[in-house]
Design an enzyme around this catalytic site. Structure first.
Site, PDB file in Angstrom:
ATOM      1  N   HIS A  66     -16.077 -52.882 -12.715  1.00  0.00           N
ATOM      2  CA  HIS A  66     -16.119 -51.647 -13.278  1.00  0.00           C
ATOM      3  C   HIS A  66     -15.854 -50.800 -11.958  1.00  0.00           C
ATOM      4  CE1 HIS A  66     -16.632 -47.900 -15.496  1.00  0.00           C
ATOM      5  NE2 HIS A  66     -17.919 -47.663 -14.706  1.00  0.00           N
ATOM      6  N   ASP A 124     -17.596 -47.535 -19.780  1.00  0.00           N
ATOM      7  CA  ASP A 124     -18.365 -46.683 -19.251  1.00  0.00           C
ATOM      8  C   ASP A 124     -18.160 -45.270 -19.824  1.00  0.00           C
ATOM      9  OD1 ASP A 124     -20.772 -45.895 -17.989  1.00  0.00           O
ATOM     10  OD2 ASP A 124     -19.636 -45.287 -16.297  1.00  0.00           O
TER      11      ASP A 124
END
Length: 1021
Positions: free
Chosen positions: A283, A395
């Site tokens: 990420h 996210d």
């Protein structure tokens, strides 16, 4: 054997700390260090190694905030090192903190020939040494720790990268100086790191293995119920391990200690144990508390770490989203990209997501979300010969109801996120399910049940996944993403070691290293009848991201519409042989706009540097697109002195096809006039009356005589709220904001200036000037709100109370609209107190309604109350500005201009027309003839959203349209250029395999509600 559990745990901890961990490195030896500090921005390896390096020592300070220092490390490996059971490594500690993995110093190691070895990170300090000497360069980045005042941790860094970040405690607000680090101009020049240690080390592999054994077993023991025999079994095995360790000969006793643990490590998992597919992940935010230029380097560090792990472990698989990040590596690190390409071909370095970046999905326009996939999947197809099947937004801050249709039509069939676990009020009821979008399209969706995109594969995370998995009894498999996150380097050897030990371990879920495709295939096969979630997935937090950093949002909206115009008029001119279509130019601008839709840029939650750069990029994009539009429109208008008006106003309010250009002037504006007790703006359609204080007290629909403003109310009222969220300033608006409001009801000045009624307000250090205008025959009152904003931690809203009773209000989203309740019956309703809309919000009764449109605003709230007279007042408010202090202390400060219209609209379709009119203003060009539209549609509920030429440079015309009303529609599409054949495609412009239309037959379609359709035509010239 009579020690209690706490005492045994304490003894195990002390044994590891005092004896085992210090034995990890058998021997250490120094290396020679020289250094060169880069004067300003980073330079390539070839430039750096030509510089004059100076002697340097551990303990010296290096580099200012956002600086770079190159270290050259040399020295021989001592004789006799690297015997059986050991490995030789270089240990590098740039001055790392154990606080967080991503927000501090990092380094990238190079060989003298310029090839990349791997990164060094706060929890990944070592690199294997090849040969009998060390000769490596380290590009060390001194990125400031922007989160140092948000977390506190007492966990010291352990040797060899063994430390793990412990959960911290959030502090409410960092000091201002921390946020000042977010811009080079205010960050200062004093060094912020000290080189702590650079050593050659001889790592003992048996000690390393024992540490991994103990880590897994102690973690598992803590997760098991105290009454379980398995817990006691592990506890006693660990106690015997401590007995086996000889403090005077740790290395000689490690093998015996491991034998004491062998039996408990070999006990197989229960038949009903939860199954976890563990996928390597990083990420890596494309920008956040660092600028995009630093993300480029973070990609090299993280991806080289991943490749290093793949060399060591053939079972390890890594999932990587964001075509933009692959493109950066290809541009700046071509050798690294070639290595990635090899692993992609093996199926181990897996491109996922299919998008250019992990974008926000609330605020990008419909066509922009399409282009995220068009550019992302296009890159994957060109470079790797594959399309991603998994949409991947772990996210992003909530998910539009348009997403399932867009993702499915762009080649994906699965979707992953974990962000919905952040809800502050309600918990989502599923982890594996079908998500149904606005048009009825469904996509199989998974939320990792351990609620993270950065697991360490520790027992706590694994147990949480098993405990929380919502589909128990129907399915028993979930995915876990493991690796240091947010730019911190990705997976580590310690995590992979944990995965191997929990592959089949009693008391633990079964962990298998795998790929996203393997997980989704198993999940779909095991979940025969998945539940369905229908509509948007509203995130019950981060509501402030609809408003923070207004300039970034304005740049996005304007760029999207300029791109629409540039493509439309360029395609029209190219189809008629008047110019060459500017493919490369448009693609480059699109990629810039798509990058800035990343979920920490467009939402306004990045440091000042990021937003300063975004605003400059939008400025350049605007200039470039205006030039492209001008060239195309001049070519289309021809030579002459007549005014040709492009984006000509629709014939009727419900006719949303601003694709034509007509001869004639733009509509004149009605001048305001003074009347008793106020002012009046009036045309044949609406009458707007203002009181002496400049407040809109009446807005009458001339045809019906109905007044939109409730008795005793004023519209276009400016309200200022205290806006001090508990945690994430740029991200959140807390429910309590509404408790403290100041209404600006005492203007400093009211007067007529030119064609506008001008009302000036002051508040604190700020000035706000509203200008009200009305065009002849227009159905909407124009409101310009110019703000010179110098407040902090305040929220500015523009309020419109309307005399309409509506159960729901319609908010435009991509390719349609959603209905949300105006009431709060449930906790889900109450949590939705701030919502997102694109160009318009519509509130209506049968046959009557109001549209409030905007040119750059996304945040809204809509509520209703019952008046004493029994009538209903529905309050629509636009959120114009915020002023958070972190991560950018100057966010939203300075000058802004907002454009709003309010008018009458019986249906959402008429509201859509108002949104187009405001966002696609008319352009007058000198010429000699009108321009026939390149695309027309026969149904007023079918809107043309995009006209372009095909991505493959074939010259084919591509027309994208959608049903906008929410009803079935039959439509005939007309093309304003001759064509030999036309056919439907997916969003990637691939033929759907349906019968084509020839050039001499009508293109007829039947669309379901909110369906997106793309037509591709082979033009003849």
């Amino acid at each position: 054997m009579h020690d209690n559990v706490a005492q045994v745990e304490q003894r195990v901890g002390a044994t590891v700390r005092d004896f085992v961990a210090p034995a990890l490195f058998r021997r250490t030896a120094p290396v020679d260090i020289t250094a060169w500090e880069v004067p300003d921005e980073p330079v390539p390896f070839a430039d750096a190694v030509r510089q004059e390096f100076e002697p340097f020592e551990a303990g010296q300070a290096w580099s200012k905030p956002w600086g770079t220092t190159w270290f050259h490390l040399t020295g021989p490996v001592p004789a006799g090192w690297g015997r059986a059971g050991t490995t030789v490594q270089l240990f590098v500690d740039l001055g790392f903190s154990s606080l967080m993995p991503a927000f501090q110093a990092e380094g990238l190691l190079y060989r003298p020939d310029g090839t990349i070895v791997k990164g060094v990170e706060p929890f990944n300090h070592v690199v294997d040494v090849e040969g009998k000497s060390v000769d490596l360069y380290v590009e060390a980045a001194s990125n400031p720790n922007m989160l140092e005042h948000f977390f506190v941790s007492a966990a010291p860094a352990a040797p060899g990268g063994m430390a793990a970040a412990l959960p911290g405690t959030f502090l409410p607000a960092p000091p201002a100086h921390t946020a000042r680090l977010g811009s080079k101009a205010t960050a200062g020049s004093a060094p912020i790191y000290t080189l702590r240690s650079v050593l050659l080390v001889e790592r003992d592999l048996e000690v390393d293995a024992l540490l991994a054994d103990v880590t897994v077993l102690t973690g598992l023991m803590r997760e098991l119920e105290p009454s379980l025999p398995r817990r006691a079994e592990i506890l006693r095995a660990l106690e015997r391990m401590c007995d086996a360790i000889d403090p005077d000969d740790v290395r000689g006793s490690v093998a015996a200690a491991r034998r004491e643990l062998a039996a408990v490590l070999a006990a197989p998992a229960h038949a009903t144990a939860h199954s976890i597919v563990a996928v390597g992940h990083a990420h890596l935010d494309s920008a956040w508390l660092w600028p995009t230029r630093e993300t480029v380097r973070k990609c090299a560090r993280t991806f080289s770490n991943v490749l290093d792990l793949m060399d060591a472990d053939p079972g390890f698989t890594f999932a990587c989203s964001s075509a933009q990040q692959f493109a950066w590596v290809k541009e700046f690190y071509p050798q690294l990209f070639d290595r990635i390409r090899e692993r992609v071909a093996e199926g181990r370095f897996v491109p996922v997501g299919g998008m250019w970046v992990e974008s926000d999905t609330n605020m990008p326009g419909g066509e922009a979300l399409v282009r995220q996939f068009l550019h992302g999947q296009g890159f994957f197809l060109r470079e790797f010969g594959l399309l991603s099947r998994e949409a991947w937004l772990p996210d992003s801050f909530g998910f539009t109801a348009a997403f399932p249709q867009i993702a499915r039509s762009a080649g994906t069939d699965s979707f992953l996120t974990q962000k919905m676990s952040w809800n502050d009020t309600n918990r989502m009821p599923h982890h594996s399910f079908l998500w149904e979008g606005l048009d009825g399209s469904r996509i199989f969706t998974h939320f990792p049940p351990n609620d993270t995109y950065g697991s360490d594969l520790g027992a706590a995370d694994l147990a949480k996944a098993q405990r929380q998995y919502a589909e128990k009894g129907a399915s028993n498999v979930s995915m876990t993403l493991f690796g240091w996150y947010d730019g911190g380097g990705g997976p580590t050897r310690e995590m992979i070691a944990a995965a191997h030990r929990t592959r089949d371990l009693e008391g633990s879920p079964r962990v298998t290293l795998g790929s996203p495709a393997e997980f989704f295939a198993e999940a779909k096969a095991n979940l025969a009848r998945p539940d369905v979630w229908s509509g948007e997935m509203y995130l019950e937090t981060h509501r402030g991201t609809y408003t923070s950093q207004a300039r970034t949002k304005r740049g996005n909206r304007r760029s999207e519409h300029l791109l629409r115009e540039a493509e439309l008029w360029s395609a029209t001119a190219a189809a008629r042989g008047l110019l060459d279509y500017p493919y490369e130019q448009l693609d480059a601008v699109w990629r810039t706009v798509l990058l800035q839709q990343f979920h920490d840029i467009l939402p306004g939650s990045a440091i000042a540097w990021v937003h300063e750069e975004a605003e400059e990029n939008y400025r350049r994009a605007g200039e470039e697109l205006e030039a492209v539009i001008a060239v195309a429109q001049r070519a289309l208008a021809g030579e002459g002195e007549t005014t040709v008006v492009f984006n000509a106003a629709p014939v009727a309010d419900g006719d949303v096809r601003p694709l034509a250009a007509a001869v004639g002037g733009t509509k004149p504006v009605v001048r305001p006039k003074a009347v008793p007790d106020g002012h009046l703006l009036e045309n044949s359609r609406i009458s707007a009356r203002f009181d002496a204080a400049g407040f809109l007290v009446s807005l009458v629909d001339v045809a019906s005589g109905r007044d939109l403003i409730p008795p005793g109310e004023v519209a276009s009222l400016l309200q200022v709220f205290r806006d001090k969220p508990n945690l994430f300033e740029a991200w959140d608006i807390d429910r309590s904001y509404a408790n403290t409001v100041t209404e600006l009801r005492a203007p400093a000045e009211v007067r007529i200036v030119g064609d506008a009624l001008t009302v000036r307000h002051t508040h604190g250090k700020s000035e706000i000037v509203q200008r009200f205008r009305l065009a002849a025959d227009a159905g909407e009152l124009q409101i310009e709100t110019a703000v010179d904003w110098h407040e902090q931690e305040k929220l500015l809203k523009l309020a419109f109370p309307v005399d309409v009773r509506a159960e729901h209000y319609a908010s435009e989203i991509q390719f349609g609209h959603v209905l949300r309740p105006t009431y709060t019956n449930t906790s889900w309703d109450a949590a939705r107190f701030e919502t997102v809309a694109h160009r318009w919000v519509h509130v209506g009764e049968p046959g009557f309604g109001v549209v409030i449109a905007n040119a750059s605003t996304y945040g809204h709230d809509v509520t209703r109350t019952t008046r004493d007279d029994g009538g209903t007042t529905t309050l629509v408010r636009q959120s114009l500005l915020r002023a958070p202090k972190f991560p950018d202390p100057d966010a939203d400060q300075g000058a802004h201009v907002f454009h709003t219209t309010i008018g009458f609209a019986a249906t959402p379709l008429e509201a859509a027309a108002a949104g187009y009119r405001l966002n696609l203003p008319q352009r007058g060009v000198r010429g000699d003839h009108p321009v026939e539209p390149i695309a027309t549609v026969s149904s007023p509920s079918v809107l043309v959203e995009s006209v372009k030429l095909a991505e493959d440079r074939s010259g084919d015309l591509v027309v994208r349209l959608y049903e906008a009303q929410g009803a079935r529609a039959e439509v005939t599409v007309g093309l304003g250029a001759p064509f030999s054949s036309a056919w439907r495609t997916d969003l990637l412009e691939r033929d759907l395999g349906e019968p084509a239309w020839s050039g001499n037959e009508p293109i007829t379609l039947e669309l379901r509600p909110f369906q997106i359709t793309t037509i591709r035509a082979r033009l003849t010239r």
